[in-house]
Design a protein around this motif. Structure first.
Motif, PDB file in Angstrom:
ATOM      1  N   SER A  33     -63.024  27.854 -59.464  1.00 50.02           N
ATOM      2  CA  SER A  33     -61.969  28.565 -59.216  1.00 50.02           C
ATOM      3  C   SER A  33     -61.586  28.516 -57.804  1.00 50.02           C
ATOM      4  CB  SER A  33     -62.072  29.894 -59.793  1.00 50.02           C
ATOM      5  OG  SER A  33     -62.931  30.832 -59.056  1.00 50.02           O
ATOM      6  N   GLU A  34     -60.530  28.736 -57.317  1.00 52.33           N
ATOM      7  CA  GLU A  34     -59.987  28.885 -55.956  1.00 52.33           C
ATOM      8  C   GLU A  34     -60.982  29.805 -55.192  1.00 52.33           C
ATOM      9  OE1 GLU A  34     -56.140  29.344 -53.029  1.00 52.33           O
ATOM     10  OE2 GLU A  34     -56.010  29.823 -55.343  1.00 52.33           O
ATOM     11  N   ASP A  35     -61.143  30.965 -55.942  1.00 51.54           N
ATOM     12  CA  ASP A  35     -62.005  32.054 -55.128  1.00 51.54           C
ATOM     13  C   ASP A  35     -63.275  31.603 -55.081  1.00 51.54           C
ATOM     14  OD1 ASP A  35     -59.678  33.943 -55.118  1.00 51.54           O
ATOM     15  OD2 ASP A  35     -60.252  34.876 -56.713  1.00 51.54           O
ATOM     16  N   ALA A  36     -63.940  30.945 -56.106  1.00 53.09           N
ATOM     17  CA  ALA A  36     -65.207  30.438 -56.101  1.00 53.09           C
ATOM     18  C   ALA A  36     -65.641  29.523 -55.135  1.00 53.09           C
ATOM     19  CB  ALA A  36     -65.616  29.949 -57.457  1.00 53.09           C
ATOM     20  N   ASN A  86     -63.603  29.157 -52.286  1.00 48.88           N
ATOM     21  CA  ASN A  86     -63.590  29.795 -50.920  1.00 48.88           C
ATOM     22  C   ASN A  86     -64.962  30.535 -50.735  1.00 48.88           C
ATOM     23  OD1 ASN A  86     -60.830  28.852 -49.986  1.00 48.88           O
ATOM     24  ND2 ASN A  86     -59.924  30.433 -51.358  1.00 48.88           N
ATOM     25  N   LYS A  87     -65.617  30.911 -51.522  1.00 49.88           N
ATOM     26  CA  LYS A  87     -66.621  31.571 -51.363  1.00 49.88           C
ATOM     27  C   LYS A  87     -67.716  30.458 -51.152  1.00 49.88           C
ATOM     28  CE  LYS A  87     -69.792  34.707 -53.676  1.00 49.88           C
ATOM     29  NZ  LYS A  87     -70.243  35.727 -54.584  1.00 49.88           N
ATOM     30  N   GLU A 105     -67.298  29.290 -47.364  1.00 50.02           N
ATOM     31  CA  GLU A 105     -67.783  30.539 -46.540  1.00 50.02           C
ATOM     32  C   GLU A 105     -69.133  30.672 -46.198  1.00 50.02           C
ATOM     33  OE1 GLU A 105     -66.761  35.122 -45.712  1.00 50.02           O
ATOM     34  OE2 GLU A 105     -66.001  34.506 -47.420  1.00 50.02           O
ATOM     35  N   THR A 148     -65.673  26.635 -43.260  1.00 49.56           N
ATOM     36  CA  THR A 148     -64.287  27.373 -43.545  1.00 49.56           C
ATOM     37  C   THR A 148     -62.987  26.483 -42.874  1.00 49.56           C
ATOM     38  OG1 THR A 148     -64.727  28.783 -41.651  1.00 49.56           O
ATOM     39  CG2 THR A 148     -65.034  29.512 -43.750  1.00 49.56           C
TER      40      THR A 148
END
Length: 214
Positions: free
Chosen positions: A42-45, A47-48, A51, A56
């Motif tokens: 997913s997008e959140d995963a 980005n995590k 990071e 980033t």
């Protein structure tokens, strides 16, 4: 997107051709960039993971479907990212591109393109056209800005389809060769229906969609 704007009589075929030519020239100048498709995440995963890997500087370039996302950045950073995604049990597919398209690294190209785009006279759309840069209908006074921003911002295809699905029952038809977009639309709609527990969406009239165009 340019074809849709031309079909909606926002711009002429000749004007669209000039814009596409300029866009292609600017994007072809991009060097040392890379992109990769990330599946089953997913997008959140994503980005995590970026990071935690201290990467980033890499941007989300395309939201093609809920679990089909493309990242973009410097080639060396994209290469570094591969092992981190594979450890997270996601599919990492490097793409054969020369530039970091739809990322911060294309910002100068976007600014140059806007100088040309602002010289075009845009007409009111005969029907709504969704801008993938923000997943909302084009506004006549923002066409040049949307087309310019699209060069260095994320293509929000999944959100664009969800925006239409929120309007009620929709029929989608892919024009041109192949069925890539049809398959993506199917993935998006199934995810959307599961998330919203929808079995049969309500109908929507063309007039209701037309109200979205300013």
């Amino acid at each position: 997107e340019y074809n849709a704007l031309q079909a909606a009589e926002v711009l002429t075929f000749e004007e669209g051709l000039r814009l596409v030519k300029k866009r292609g020239e600017l994007m072809s100048q991009a060097k040392d960039g890379g992109m990769a498709a990330i599946l089953n995440s997913s997008e959140d995963a994503i980005n995590k993971i970026l990071e935690e890997a201290n990467l980033t500087s890499i941007d989300i370039a395309n939201l093609n479907a809920p679990t089909q996302i493309v990242i973009s950045g410097l080639k060396e950073d994209i290469n570094k990212a591969q092992s981190f995604f594979e450890k997270a049990d996601t599919m990492f597919i490097p793409l054969n591109t020369s530039g970091a398209f739809h990322s911060k690294y294309m910002k100068e190209a976007g600014k140059e393109f806007e100088k040309v785009a602002r010289k075009v006279k845009y007409s009111k759309a005969k029907f709504p056209v969704i801008a993938n840069v923000n997943a909302r209908p084009y506004r006549r006074d923002r066409v040049a800005k949307y087309l310019s921003n699209q060069i260095f911002n994320c293509v929000r295809w999944s959100e664009s389809i969800e925006y239409l699905l929120n309007k009620g029952e929709m029929q989608f038809e892919e024009l041109g060769v192949g069925d890539v977009l049809t398959k993506l639309q199917g993935y998006i709609e199934r995810s959307y229906n599961a998330k919203n527990k929808i079995e049969q969406p309500a109908k929507v009239t063309p007039e209701e969609v037309q109200k979205e165009v300013a």
